[in-house]
Design an enzyme around this catalytic site. Structure first.
Site, PDB file in Angstrom:
ATOM      1  N   ASP A 131       0.967  -1.097   0.096  1.00 21.03           N
ATOM      2  CA  ASP A 131       0.256  -0.082  -0.201  1.00 21.03           C
ATOM      3  C   ASP A 131       0.894   1.413  -0.160  1.00 21.03           C
ATOM      4  O   ASP A 131       2.266   1.072   0.094  1.00 21.03           O
ATOM      5  CB  ASP A 131      -0.685   0.054   1.331  1.00 21.03           C
ATOM      6  CG  ASP A 131      -2.309   0.716   0.991  1.00 21.03           C
ATOM      7  OD1 ASP A 131      -2.270   1.988   0.761  1.00 21.03           O
ATOM      8  OD2 ASP A 131      -3.237   0.279   1.298  1.00 21.03           O
ATOM      9  N   HIS A 189      -3.480   3.058  -4.721  1.00 25.65           N
ATOM     10  CA  HIS A 189      -2.448   2.856  -3.375  1.00 25.65           C
ATOM     11  C   HIS A 189      -1.311   2.568  -3.442  1.00 25.65           C
ATOM     12  O   HIS A 189      -0.608   1.581  -3.168  1.00 25.65           O
ATOM     13  CB  HIS A 189      -3.473   1.927  -2.307  1.00 25.65           C
ATOM     14  CG  HIS A 189      -4.597   2.318  -1.642  1.00 25.65           C
ATOM     15  ND1 HIS A 189      -4.433   3.266  -0.533  1.00 25.65           N
ATOM     16  CD2 HIS A 189      -5.878   2.234  -1.858  1.00 25.65           C
ATOM     17  CE1 HIS A 189      -5.649   3.812  -0.141  1.00 25.65           C
ATOM     18  NE2 HIS A 189      -6.581   2.902  -0.759  1.00 25.65           N
ATOM     19  N   GLU A 240     -10.418   2.607  -4.230  1.00 25.71           N
ATOM     20  CA  GLU A 240      -9.933   3.825  -3.866  1.00 25.71           C
ATOM     21  C   GLU A 240      -8.787   4.506  -5.015  1.00 25.71           C
ATOM     22  O   GLU A 240      -7.891   5.281  -4.351  1.00 25.71           O
ATOM     23  CB  GLU A 240      -9.333   4.231  -2.426  1.00 25.71           C
ATOM     24  CG  GLU A 240     -10.501   3.816  -1.508  1.00 25.71           C
ATOM     25  CD  GLU A 240     -10.231   4.168  -0.028  1.00 25.71           C
ATOM     26  OE1 GLU A 240     -10.890   4.620   0.777  1.00 25.71           O
ATOM     27  OE2 GLU A 240      -9.013   3.618   0.408  1.00 25.71           O
ATOM     28  N   PHE A 251     -12.176  -3.200  12.313  1.00 24.14           N
ATOM     29  CA  PHE A 251     -11.673  -3.131  13.505  1.00 24.14           C
ATOM     30  C   PHE A 251     -10.641  -1.866  13.874  1.00 24.14           C
ATOM     31  O   PHE A 251     -10.248  -2.215  14.936  1.00 24.14           O
ATOM     32  CB  PHE A 251     -11.103  -4.500  13.954  1.00 24.14           C
ATOM     33  CG  PHE A 251     -12.275  -5.901  14.046  1.00 24.14           C
ATOM     34  CD1 PHE A 251     -13.654  -5.530  13.862  1.00 24.14           C
ATOM     35  CD2 PHE A 251     -11.636  -6.967  14.508  1.00 24.14           C
ATOM     36  CE1 PHE A 251     -14.573  -6.493  13.770  1.00 24.14           C
ATOM     37  CE2 PHE A 251     -12.811  -7.949  14.549  1.00 24.14           C
ATOM     38  CZ  PHE A 251     -14.013  -7.747  14.404  1.00 24.14           C
TER      39      PHE A 251
HETATM   40  C1  ACM Z   1     -10.746  -0.025   1.815  1.00 20.71           C
HETATM   41  O1  ACM Z   1     -11.256   0.056   3.057  1.00 20.71           O
HETATM   42  N1  ACM Z   1     -10.041   0.890   1.341  1.00 20.71           N
HETATM   43  C2  ACM Z   1     -10.854  -1.331   1.294  1.00 20.71           C
END
Ligand code: ACM
Ligand code: ZN
Length: 747
Positions: A188, A265, A333, A425
């Site tokens: 990420d 990302h 995203e 979470f």
């Molecule tokens: C996510 O929470 N961006 C999958």
């Protein structure tokens, strides 16, 4: 005869989590001792070896795993004919003469072994030997199988890195809870965490970011290279370590699903291989990058063939390391604004007849889907992969609510549910409580039975932007992961929150012995606010976790391990606040709660309907003091809402006036906001919902007499998505946005 069966019925059910489908108590107990043997051969033998390992530390017994049947043994046996148990079900029969676990597959035997661990005294989870204990298990029969085939937990190791030792512990805890999937979010913007032989810069550069000032920020992601001499944070797993973890998980019947995030990302990927970036005009690119505050954009170029090749080459190594059928490619995203100005992306769109950038993303995902399908694997992606058209072989992980999951299942695709409403979470317990998680039913009511079969199961995600230590992961994970385990294992109709809460008390003891720093609930006051002169005083419920007590202060300071322990109603002689927290014997401490003790007098009849609203501009990170609004213009409003300020980032708002209580009774006010807010009654802060955060609601319950009471609400907004709601609930009034009839002022 009757007496005996009454005894059986009143015997407490053992605290099994997740609860089995069927449990029948029998008379007597089985006792494990140093003479016990484990009988297991063939495919059952590896499970027998695991059982021996599980039992060794606490008992000190070196139990032989043998093929020779013996009295008072624990026998593990594969019985293929019991097809109703499926691939993961098992039967367990415990009698004073021995324990037998049978299952069609080794995974079922393994889950039977997990139940056996939980039938034994909780000390069985100790890492050091316990002496002087009788290792008894109640005689019983269990017939059990999971409701869902996907029972997962995710961990983001990119934003913060977690070492091999911790990952193995994480896997141990999943095994205890009969979970079978570990979704490893390996790459990420925060860092690339897995060695790829063909692209060494991914870990020489992409695994090491310049230490940020805060724990995490989405801007300021800079990757100067491991040998730059800069102050760096990060890390990565070598392929040998990955193989070790995948094997460790497989030995516990857990599949590791790797996630290689694309095409968004990807800041760390571009920092390592900038040639994968879009190539719009230099000034456009420079301006874009400057705006993000990072060295590179977060999305790779979806137009260049070399990007497709790059990720396919990465996946080639991933497939060698991970036997998982499902390979997660992210897809969430992804900003598409650079694609719109990139000649390569635009050329690709032209060539392939793609109408917009969503279709370009879809094209890119299709390429990965067919490539993975060719290799006998299945593509899994976040629900954004629905946009622009879902690839034929794709499975959808529904996170932005359940709509994506519903759409995909209706279209005949498999889905894994992981909605932000129940399964995030990293969200605080005040947003997603253990009870909310427990109540989750992965199959949306909108689906037909046939469509519902496409719901493989559910998982919870732990994103680690603001979770930077193992202890924090553990606190966010437990006890919610135990609740999720039951939500995906136990038949929905059998679930019972009150019963689970009771079993959880014993389970906490296991978690303690496993060394898990679980979330400790803050003390629950009997009444949220005490009005001075009330006979009641401030009272708390008994803590629900073992070995803990409530400590408090009355001078406004933070309670510490040296503050007085609560032993009964606390009474103050003047307005003030009682602050309290739960303290564990092992040193952990809950969040602190505040119970205001306030003087609140009804006022003489305000005559004007509505309250006064004042708005000020500014970049706040907490609610400004009321005095800060002094020079702002005042306006009379009859609702507490900021919908008319939508899009006006960076402001604070104050409402001031009187709340009219129409009759004597218990009233509940709920103040919800994004970002922070506070409510005063009289001169006291009655609801404290302050700080920058997403939508969080806080509640206040108090006994009031008919009359008009001075009140004030302050709220501030930073970083988009403003929202403010004040709900009232009382005699004859179900919870609703505070009505105009309760809002008054003097002029
Ligand atoms: C996510 O929470 N961006 C999958
Ligand atoms: Zn491009």
């Amino acid at each position: 005869m009757i007496l005996a069966s009454l005894c059986l019925l009143s015997a407490p059910l053992p605290a099994l989590i997740p609860a089995p489908e069927r449990y029948v108590p029998l008379a007597g107990t089985f006792e494990l001792d140093s003479k016990t043997v484990i009988v297991a051969t063939g495919d059952a033998k590896p499970v027998g070896d695991r059982l021996r390992e599980f039992l060794r530390p606490a008992t000190g017994f070196e139990l032989p795993v043998t093929g020779i049947p013996k009295n008072r043994a624990i026998e593990l046996r594969i019985e293929n004919q019991d097809v109703s148990l499926g691939a993961e079900g098992y039967r367990l029969v415990s009698t004073p003469e021995g324990i037998t676990i049978t299952a069609p597959k080794p995974a079922g035997l393994f889950y039977g072994v997990q139940s056996l661990r939980q039938l034994l005294p909780t000390q069985i989870f100790d890492k050091k030997k316990d002496t002087g204990l009788h290792w008894t298990a109640p005689a019983c029969q269990i017939i059990d199988k999971p409701s869902f085939g996907w029972r997962g937990m995710h961990l983001d190791v990119s934003r913060h890195f977690y070492d091999v030792k911790f990952i193995k512990e994480y896997i141990d805890w999943l095994a205890v809870h009969k979970m079978n999937t570990f979704h490893w979010h390996l790459v990420d913007d925060g860092g690339w965490r897995i060695e790829i032989k063909k692209y060494p810069k991914l870990t020489q550069i992409g695994a090491w970011r310049e230490k940020q000032k805060a724990e995490w920020s989405y801007s300021g992601l800079i990757f100067p290279g491991k040998d730059s001499g800069k102050d760096l944070e990060g890390g990565f797993y070598t392929q040998d370590q990955v193989r070790e973890i995948v094997k460790y998980a497989a030995d516990r019947y857990i599949t590791v699903v790797p996630e290689i995030e694309m095409p968004g990302h990807s800041t760390e990927t571009l920092a390592s291989y900038p040639e994968l970036m879009c190539s719009p005009a230099k000034d456009v690119l420079d301006a874009y990058i400057k705006r993000t505050g990072n060295d590179y954009p977060s999305m790779v170029c979806a137009g260049k063939e070399s990007t497709v090749e790059f990720f396919q080459n990465v996946l080639t190594e991933i497939l060698q390391l991970f036997p998982s059928k499902f390979i997660h490619i992210g897809g969430d995203e992804c900003p598409k604004d650079l694609w719109a100005v990139c000649p390569d992306c635009q050329a690709r769109m032209q060539k392939e007849g793609l109408k917009n950038e969503e279709e370009l993303q879809s094209y890119f995902i299709h390429r990965m889907d067919s490539w993975l399908a060719n290799k006998g694997r299945r593509l899994l992606g976040w629900d954004e992969i629905l946009e622009g058209g879902l690839a034929p072989g794709a499975t959808v992980m529904s996170w932005r609510g359940i709509a994506g999951g519903i759409a995909a299942a209706k279209a005949g695709h498999d889905v894994v549910m992981s909605p932000t409403s129940h399964c995030y979470f990293d969200y605080p317990y005040t947003s997603i409580s253990t009870e909310v998680v427990y109540g989750y039913d992965p199959i949306p009511g909108e689906l037909t039975e046939e469509q519902g079969k496409h719901v493989l199961g559910a998982q919870a995600n732990i994103w680690t932007e603001w979770i930077s230590s193992p202890e924090e992961v553990e606190t966010m994970m437990f006890p919610r992961a135990a609740a999720l385990a039951e939500a995906v294992w136990t038949p929905f109709q059998r679930k019972d929150w009150a019963d689970f809460s009771e079993r959880l008390k014993t389970h906490y003891d296991r978690l303690d012995r496993l060394g898990i720093a679980y979330y400790v609930t803050a003390p629950t006051p009997i009444s949220d606010v005490i009005l001075l002169g009330d006979a009641a005083g401030v009272e708390f419920n008994k803590p629900d976790v073992p070995n803990s007590l409530v400590r408090y202060t009355i001078d406004g300071s933070e309670p510490t391990a040296n503050s007085p322990a609560y032993s009964g109603a606390i009474r103050l002689s003047k307005p003030g606040v009682v602050r309290a927290a739960t303290f564990r014997a092992n040193g952990t401490k809950s969040a602190t709660i505040s119970v205001p003790v306030m003087l609140l007098n009804a006022n003489d009849e305000p005559k004007v309907n509505g309250v006064i609203r004042r708005v000020i501009q500014g970049k706040f990170d907490k609610c400004p003091e009321p005095a800060a609004f002094a020079s702002a213009s005042a306006r009379n409003v009859t609702e507490v809402s900021v919908t008319d300020l939508a899009g006006k980032d960076e402001f604070a708002v104050m409402y001031e006036g009187f709340v009219r209580i129409p009759e004597d009774g218990v009233y509940t006010f709920s103040l919800g906001s994004d970002d922070g807010s506070k409510m005063w009654l009289g001169d006291s802060i009655a609801i404290d919902n302050d700080g920058p955060h997403g939508y969080v609601e806080k509640r206040l319950r108090l006994q009031l007499k008919k009359g008009d009471y001075p009140f004030r609400v302050v709220m501030f907004e930073i970083d988009g998505a403003e929202n403010l709601r004040l709900f009232a609930e009382g005699p004859g009034l179900t919870k609703s946005l505070i009505p105009a009839s309760m809002l008054w002022s003097k002029e």
